[in-house]
Design an enzyme around this catalytic site. Sequence first.
Site, PDB file in Angstrom:
ATOM      1  N   GLU A 118       0.805  -1.181   0.211  1.00  0.00           N
ATOM      2  CA  GLU A 118       0.023  -0.025  -0.049  1.00  0.00           C
ATOM      3  C   GLU A 118       0.926   1.120   0.103  1.00  0.00           C
ATOM      4  O   GLU A 118       0.485   2.099  -0.641  1.00  0.00           O
ATOM      5  CB  GLU A 118      -1.053   0.004   1.147  1.00  0.00           C
ATOM      6  CG  GLU A 118      -1.929  -1.083   1.129  1.00  0.00           C
ATOM      7  CD  GLU A 118      -2.551  -1.397  -0.133  1.00  0.00           C
ATOM      8  OE1 GLU A 118      -2.951  -0.400  -0.704  1.00  0.00           O
ATOM      9  OE2 GLU A 118      -3.010  -2.498  -0.454  1.00  0.00           O
ATOM     10  N   HIS A 122       2.079   1.843  -3.258  1.00  0.00           N
ATOM     11  CA  HIS A 122       1.072   2.713  -4.326  1.00  0.00           C
ATOM     12  C   HIS A 122       1.362   4.246  -4.071  1.00  0.00           C
ATOM     13  O   HIS A 122       1.239   5.269  -4.929  1.00  0.00           O
ATOM     14  CB  HIS A 122      -0.117   2.651  -3.773  1.00  0.00           C
ATOM     15  CG  HIS A 122      -0.858   1.446  -4.539  1.00  0.00           C
ATOM     16  ND1 HIS A 122      -0.737   1.000  -5.780  1.00  0.00           N
ATOM     17  CD2 HIS A 122      -1.406   0.097  -3.940  1.00  0.00           C
ATOM     18  CE1 HIS A 122      -1.130  -0.001  -6.277  1.00  0.00           C
ATOM     19  NE2 HIS A 122      -1.780  -0.889  -4.996  1.00  0.00           N
ATOM     20  N   GLU A 125       0.167  -2.500  -9.970  1.00  0.00           N
ATOM     21  CA  GLU A 125      -0.187  -3.583  -8.913  1.00  0.00           C
ATOM     22  C   GLU A 125       1.295  -4.406  -8.686  1.00  0.00           C
ATOM     23  O   GLU A 125       1.573  -4.662  -7.665  1.00  0.00           O
ATOM     24  CB  GLU A 125      -1.500  -4.242  -9.464  1.00  0.00           C
ATOM     25  CG  GLU A 125      -2.721  -4.136  -8.698  1.00  0.00           C
ATOM     26  CD  GLU A 125      -2.523  -3.823  -7.233  1.00  0.00           C
ATOM     27  OE1 GLU A 125      -2.400  -4.600  -6.571  1.00  0.00           O
ATOM     28  OE2 GLU A 125      -2.953  -2.754  -6.764  1.00  0.00           O
ATOM     29  N   HIS A 137      -5.143  -6.753 -10.485  1.00  0.00           N
ATOM     30  CA  HIS A 137      -4.742  -7.831  -9.656  1.00  0.00           C
ATOM     31  C   HIS A 137      -4.357  -9.273 -10.242  1.00  0.00           C
ATOM     32  O   HIS A 137      -4.080 -10.087  -9.578  1.00  0.00           O
ATOM     33  CB  HIS A 137      -5.601  -7.943  -8.413  1.00  0.00           C
ATOM     34  CG  HIS A 137      -5.795  -6.655  -7.588  1.00  0.00           C
ATOM     35  ND1 HIS A 137      -6.535  -5.790  -8.026  1.00  0.00           N
ATOM     36  CD2 HIS A 137      -4.984  -6.034  -6.542  1.00  0.00           C
ATOM     37  CE1 HIS A 137      -6.484  -4.618  -6.995  1.00  0.00           C
ATOM     38  NE2 HIS A 137      -5.514  -5.013  -6.199  1.00  0.00           N
TER      39      HIS A 137
HETATM   40 ZN   LIG Z   1      -2.393  -2.451  -4.749  1.00  0.00          ZN
END
Ligand SMILES: [Zn+2]
Lengths: 356, 100
Positions: free
Chosen positions: A173, A176, A196, A275
Site C-alpha cells: 500500500e 502505491h 499492482e 490484480h
Molecule cells: Zn495494490
Amino acid sequence: MPDHRHEDRCCICGFIPPYLVESLADSEDARVRKVAFATLEATTTARATRLVNPSQLLGRSVAPGQGRSRVVYDMEGRSMPLPGTLRRTEYQSAVLQDEVDEAFENAGRTYEFYRSVMGLDSLDGGGFPIVSSVNFGFQVGNAFWDGERIVYGAGDGNLFLPFTRSLAVAAHEMSHGVLSFSSDLDYEGETGALNESFCDVMGISVEQYTNGTSVAEARWSLGAELLGPALADVEAIRTFEARPAFKDHPNLSTDPQPKHMRDYVFTDKDRGGVHINSGIPNHAFYLVAQALGGNVWDRSARIWFEAFTNVLNRRASFQQAALATASVARQKFGEEAGLAVSNAWRAVGVQPDVRP
Amino acid sequence: MRVELTQSGGWANLTLRCLVDSSSLPADVAAELDDAVQALLSAGMGQVGRVRDAAVLEFKFEKGGKVTRARFDETAAPKELDRVLRILRPLLKPIPFQAD
Ligand SMILES: [Zn+2]
C-alpha cells in the site's frame, strides 16, 4: 490490448448522483448491464476528474518534514470519517493494541527499506508522513491506499484476519504512495497491472529485507498470514512462481493469475484485471531475482524501483517496462544483469528488444 | 426482496458472494435490510479517484418483479453501504474468479 478509458488523477471529490442502474424486470442480459455500468462509470469519472497535485494532500493529516514520521489512527469499525481516532505517533511506545502497533511497525520497516536501499526519504522523498488508519469498516477483509494514507480492515475472523498482520500488504500500500509521487502509473488495464505488480514486488522485497532472507530462502508468495480458518486450506493468495497459489480449491477453484502473456486475462472486473495480470510482471521479477541470486534488495528490487519510478511514464505497457528494466539493469549492474532481465521478460512472453 | 451481493477486487482479489431472501430473515432484520437498501440506492456517492486496492461491491435487488442493480467502490457512500454490509457481509462465501 487493454484500453485506458479515463484519466485517474483525481483526488477525493465532491458528491455525485447515485451510481446505480435501474432496469425493468428481468434484465438478465449481461451486455445490457455492461453498457449501463460503463455509461455510469464514464459519467461519474468525468465528473470526478479534477487535477490535484498529491503534495496538496500533505496538510490534511500531519505536517510534512524530513525523516520518519508515522501516525496511526483507529476507525474502531466505522467507515467514516477517516482518519479516525489518533492512537500512536512517532515518538510514542507501543500502545498494546495489535492492529495499531502492527501498522506502526510495518510502516517503520517499509520506511527503513526505502531509505536504506532506495535512498528515498519516505514515500515522496521528502519525509511524507506515513499515516495508517486501522479497523476500517465492518468486517472488511482488505487494505487500500486512499490517496493519502493506508487503510486497513480487520477482517471477519473467518475468511480474513486483520490486514495489519502482513508486512507485505503494508509495504504494497505504501508503494502505491511511492508511485503516486513518481511515475504516477495509471490504474487500469496493462498499466494498472504494472502498478499492482510494482507494489507486490516492493511488498515482497520489504518482507525479505526485513527478515534477512535471500532469494533462495525466501517465500515467494503473498497473503498466507491473512487467511482465516475458513480459508486455512489455501496456501497463499498469490505467488510469484509459475505454479498457481491454489489449485482445484472447493470454493475458489484455481488461482486465476497468468504468468505468461498468452494467458493474459481480458476482463471488465478489477479495472481490467489489475490484480490478475500483475501475475505476468510479478513472474518476470521472480525470474530476474532467481537469475541474479543473492538478496533481492542488492540488485533486482533496485532495478525495478529505478525503472518504475524514474523511467516509465504513466501509461506504460509491459513491453516498455521490459525495455526500461533491462536498460536500467545494464546501466547499473552491467551486461550480464541486463541480459538476465531481458531473458526473464522473454520467458513471460514480453519482448524487451523491440521499442514499442 | 432478494438481494445478491458480489464482492471482487481489493488487495486479495478473491470473489465473495451471498444471496439472501429477506423472507428467510427475522422480521426486524428484514425490515432493516429493506430500509438500508432504499437508503443505499438513493445515496450520493463520494468518488475517490486515487484509491488503490478498493474492493468493488455489486448488488442485485429484486422486489415486486423489479430488478435493480448497483455497483459501488467500497469507499463510496460509506454510511449507507455500512448499513447493508452489516447484514450481508457475514453471509459472503468465496467463489471462483469469473472474468465476465
Ligand atoms: Zn495494490
